[in-house]
Scaffold this motif. Structure first.
Motif, PDB file in Angstrom:
ATOM      1  N   PRO A  75     -40.135  -9.844  -3.390  1.00 33.67           N
ATOM      2  CA  PRO A  75     -41.684 -10.077  -2.915  1.00 33.67           C
ATOM      3  C   PRO A  75     -42.696  -7.915  -4.145  1.00 33.67           C
ATOM      4  CG  PRO A  75     -40.294  -8.793  -1.380  1.00 33.67           C
ATOM      5  CD  PRO A  75     -39.753  -9.352  -2.365  1.00 33.67           C
ATOM      6  N   GLN A  76     -43.556  -8.929  -3.697  1.00 27.82           N
ATOM      7  CA  GLN A  76     -44.560  -8.050  -5.334  1.00 27.82           C
ATOM      8  C   GLN A  76     -44.326  -6.575  -4.676  1.00 27.82           C
ATOM      9  OE1 GLN A  76     -45.565  -8.924  -8.369  1.00 27.82           O
ATOM     10  NE2 GLN A  76     -46.370  -6.572  -8.404  1.00 27.82           N
ATOM     11  N   TRP A  77     -44.807  -6.201  -3.109  1.00 27.11           N
ATOM     12  CA  TRP A  77     -44.718  -5.139  -2.817  1.00 27.11           C
ATOM     13  C   TRP A  77     -43.846  -3.892  -2.726  1.00 27.11           C
ATOM     14  CZ3 TRP A  77     -41.607  -2.997   0.863  1.00 27.11           C
ATOM     15  CH2 TRP A  77     -40.651  -3.965   1.049  1.00 27.11           C
ATOM     16  N   LEU A  78     -42.042  -4.785  -2.683  1.00 28.14           N
ATOM     17  CA  LEU A  78     -41.206  -4.366  -3.376  1.00 28.14           C
ATOM     18  C   LEU A  78     -40.867  -4.039  -4.553  1.00 28.14           C
ATOM     19  CD1 LEU A  78     -38.929  -3.504  -2.253  1.00 28.14           C
ATOM     20  CD2 LEU A  78     -37.612  -5.502  -2.716  1.00 28.14           C
ATOM     21  N   ASN A  79     -41.249  -5.125  -5.896  1.00 26.80           N
ATOM     22  CA  ASN A  79     -41.152  -4.710  -6.857  1.00 26.80           C
ATOM     23  C   ASN A  79     -42.789  -3.770  -7.376  1.00 26.80           C
ATOM     24  OD1 ASN A  79     -39.829  -7.046  -7.927  1.00 26.80           O
ATOM     25  ND2 ASN A  79     -41.388  -8.863  -8.225  1.00 26.80           N
ATOM     26  N   THR A  80     -43.334  -3.487  -6.878  1.00 21.87           N
ATOM     27  CA  THR A  80     -44.223  -2.756  -7.409  1.00 21.87           C
ATOM     28  C   THR A  80     -43.475  -0.770  -7.236  1.00 21.87           C
ATOM     29  OG1 THR A  80     -45.679  -3.303  -6.452  1.00 21.87           O
ATOM     30  CG2 THR A  80     -45.903  -1.785  -6.979  1.00 21.87           C
ATOM     31  N   TYR A  81     -42.651  -1.482  -6.289  1.00 22.26           N
ATOM     32  CA  TYR A  81     -42.243   0.550  -5.712  1.00 22.26           C
ATOM     33  C   TYR A  81     -40.789   0.730  -6.368  1.00 22.26           C
ATOM     34  CZ  TYR A  81     -47.158   0.745  -3.493  1.00 22.26           C
ATOM     35  OH  TYR A  81     -47.760   0.828  -3.806  1.00 22.26           O
ATOM     36  N   LEU A  82     -40.010  -0.351  -6.437  1.00 18.03           N
ATOM     37  CA  LEU A  82     -38.729  -0.146  -5.986  1.00 18.03           C
ATOM     38  C   LEU A  82     -37.924   0.341  -7.581  1.00 18.03           C
ATOM     39  CD1 LEU A  82     -35.933  -1.329  -4.863  1.00 18.03           C
ATOM     40  CD2 LEU A  82     -36.008  -3.705  -6.195  1.00 18.03           C
ATOM     41  N   GLY A  83     -38.885  -0.207  -8.643  1.00 14.60           N
ATOM     42  CA  GLY A  83     -37.908   0.386 -10.002  1.00 14.60           C
ATOM     43  C   GLY A  83     -38.161   2.449 -10.282  1.00 14.60           C
ATOM     44  N   ASP A  84     -39.861   2.839  -9.847  1.00 14.83           N
ATOM     45  CA  ASP A  84     -39.465   4.476  -9.778  1.00 14.83           C
ATOM     46  C   ASP A  84     -38.675   4.396  -8.986  1.00 14.83           C
ATOM     47  OD1 ASP A  84     -41.281   4.193 -11.396  1.00 14.83           O
ATOM     48  OD2 ASP A  84     -43.188   3.600 -10.307  1.00 14.83           O
ATOM     49  N   SER A  85     -38.549   4.337  -7.545  1.00 13.64           N
ATOM     50  CA  SER A  85     -37.422   4.784  -5.870  1.00 13.64           C
ATOM     51  C   SER A  85     -36.118   4.893  -6.858  1.00 13.64           C
ATOM     52  CB  SER A  85     -37.680   3.719  -4.574  1.00 13.64           C
ATOM     53  OG  SER A  85     -39.004   3.556  -4.594  1.00 13.64           O
ATOM     54  N   LEU A  86     -36.267   3.469  -7.302  1.00 13.99           N
ATOM     55  CA  LEU A  86     -34.083   2.957  -8.132  1.00 13.99           C
ATOM     56  C   LEU A  86     -34.391   5.158  -9.651  1.00 13.99           C
ATOM     57  CD1 LEU A  86     -33.373  -0.613  -8.107  1.00 13.99           C
ATOM     58  CD2 LEU A  86     -32.392   1.100  -6.597  1.00 13.99           C
ATOM     59  N   LYS A 110     -36.190  -7.093 -14.918  1.00 16.36           N
ATOM     60  CA  LYS A 110     -35.603  -8.588 -15.488  1.00 16.36           C
ATOM     61  C   LYS A 110     -35.760  -9.764 -13.871  1.00 16.36           C
ATOM     62  CE  LYS A 110     -32.209 -11.808 -17.449  1.00 16.36           C
ATOM     63  NZ  LYS A 110     -31.377 -11.733 -18.900  1.00 16.36           N
ATOM     64  N   TYR A 111     -35.191  -9.883 -13.190  1.00 16.05           N
ATOM     65  CA  TYR A 111     -35.839 -10.619 -11.584  1.00 16.05           C
ATOM     66  C   TYR A 111     -36.755 -10.652 -10.933  1.00 16.05           C
ATOM     67  CZ  TYR A 111     -31.368 -12.182 -13.989  1.00 16.05           C
ATOM     68  OH  TYR A 111     -30.055 -12.432 -14.822  1.00 16.05           O
ATOM     69  N   VAL A 112     -37.911 -10.064 -11.282  1.00 12.63           N
ATOM     70  CA  VAL A 112     -39.008 -10.131 -11.118  1.00 12.63           C
ATOM     71  C   VAL A 112     -39.331 -11.174  -9.297  1.00 12.63           C
ATOM     72  CG1 VAL A 112     -40.326  -7.668 -12.162  1.00 12.63           C
ATOM     73  CG2 VAL A 112     -41.262 -10.680 -12.313  1.00 12.63           C
ATOM     74  N   GLU A 113     -39.465 -11.708  -9.676  1.00 16.92           N
ATOM     75  CA  GLU A 113     -39.428 -13.244  -9.036  1.00 16.92           C
ATOM     76  C   GLU A 113     -38.891 -13.538  -8.540  1.00 16.92           C
ATOM     77  OE1 GLU A 113     -36.066 -14.508 -11.794  1.00 16.92           O
ATOM     78  OE2 GLU A 113     -38.723 -13.279 -12.397  1.00 16.92           O
ATOM     79  N   LEU A 114     -37.146 -13.062  -8.043  1.00 16.15           N
ATOM     80  CA  LEU A 114     -36.502 -12.362  -6.750  1.00 16.15           C
ATOM     81  C   LEU A 114     -37.500 -12.270  -5.850  1.00 16.15           C
ATOM     82  CD1 LEU A 114     -33.640 -13.522  -8.461  1.00 16.15           C
ATOM     83  CD2 LEU A 114     -34.424 -15.459  -8.021  1.00 16.15           C
ATOM     84  N   ALA A 149     -28.556  -1.881 -10.799  1.00 11.85           N
ATOM     85  CA  ALA A 149     -30.113  -2.000 -10.036  1.00 11.85           C
ATOM     86  C   ALA A 149     -31.797  -2.456 -10.807  1.00 11.85           C
ATOM     87  CB  ALA A 149     -30.152  -1.775  -9.006  1.00 11.85           C
ATOM     88  N   GLY A 150     -31.627  -0.941 -11.209  1.00 10.34           N
ATOM     89  CA  GLY A 150     -32.899  -0.820 -11.590  1.00 10.34           C
ATOM     90  C   GLY A 150     -33.222  -2.073 -12.542  1.00 10.34           C
ATOM     91  N   LEU A 151     -32.810  -1.700 -13.504  1.00  8.02           N
ATOM     92  CA  LEU A 151     -32.325  -2.705 -14.931  1.00  8.02           C
ATOM     93  C   LEU A 151     -32.708  -4.487 -14.100  1.00  8.02           C
ATOM     94  CD1 LEU A 151     -30.782  -1.309 -17.561  1.00  8.02           C
ATOM     95  CD2 LEU A 151     -32.944  -1.457 -17.574  1.00  8.02           C
ATOM     96  N   LEU A 152     -31.706  -4.870 -13.375  1.00  5.11           N
ATOM     97  CA  LEU A 152     -32.437  -5.986 -13.124  1.00  5.11           C
ATOM     98  C   LEU A 152     -33.406  -6.495 -12.463  1.00  5.11           C
ATOM     99  CD1 LEU A 152     -28.402  -6.528 -11.428  1.00  5.11           C
ATOM    100  CD2 LEU A 152     -29.304  -8.030 -13.783  1.00  5.11           C
ATOM    101  N   SER A 153     -34.092  -5.121 -11.563  1.00  9.98           N
ATOM    102  CA  SER A 153     -35.109  -5.762 -10.158  1.00  9.98           C
ATOM    103  C   SER A 153     -36.274  -5.611 -11.798  1.00  9.98           C
ATOM    104  CB  SER A 153     -35.282  -4.317  -9.967  1.00  9.98           C
ATOM    105  OG  SER A 153     -35.852  -3.450 -10.422  1.00  9.98           O
TER     106      SER A 153
END
Length: 130
Positions: free
Chosen positions: A32-43, A26-30, A20-24
């Motif tokens: 929202p930006q606010w989620l992209n900013t923190y999702l990787g670190d949370s995962l 790879k597919y950042v355009e899918l 999920a972290g790697l896919l997040s």
């Protein structure tokens, strides 16, 4: 509550979170930006939590959270250190994924959220497998 985690279940969780972290990323355009900013670190913090829970099957969830946060915060603080040897490690993909590059206060919040989600997942798994 007696803690005895199933290592196979937690190993599977680590693998799923890694994917999920790697896919997040790879597919950042899918997303929202606010989620992209923190999702990787949370995962990443969630993966650390699940990994520690897999290794320390009999520890309390609170202890796993503490170890997760100490580890994640320690890695984040190490990003304030820029000696040539550690910068060389950060230049390759694995080194960058593990060590990161620049310190951000917001990453500490993301790690805390990831560890909290880990505690919720842990509680669900322990309840289901009871």
């Amino acid at each position: 509550m007696m803690y005895k985690r199933n290592r196979t279940v937690y190993a599977f969780g680590v693998i799923l979170v890694m994917i999920a972290g790697l896919l997040s990323r790879k597919y950042v355009e899918l997303l929202p930006q606010w989620l992209n900013t923190y999702l990787g670190d949370s995962l990443w913090a969630l993966m650390i939590f699940l990994g520690l829970a897999m290794l320390f099957t009999k520890k309390k969830t609170k202890t796993i959270i503490l170890f997760t946060l100490l580890f994640c915060y320690g890695i984040e603080c190490s990003q304030l250190y820029h000696a040539p040897w550690i910068e060389a490690l950060r230049q390759n993909t694995i080194g960058h994924l593990i060590l990161g590059y620049g310190f951000l206060w917001s990453d500490l919040v993301a790690y805390t959220i990831g560890a909290g989600v880990g505690a919720l997942v842990d509680r669900c798994i322990l309840t289901i497998l009871k």
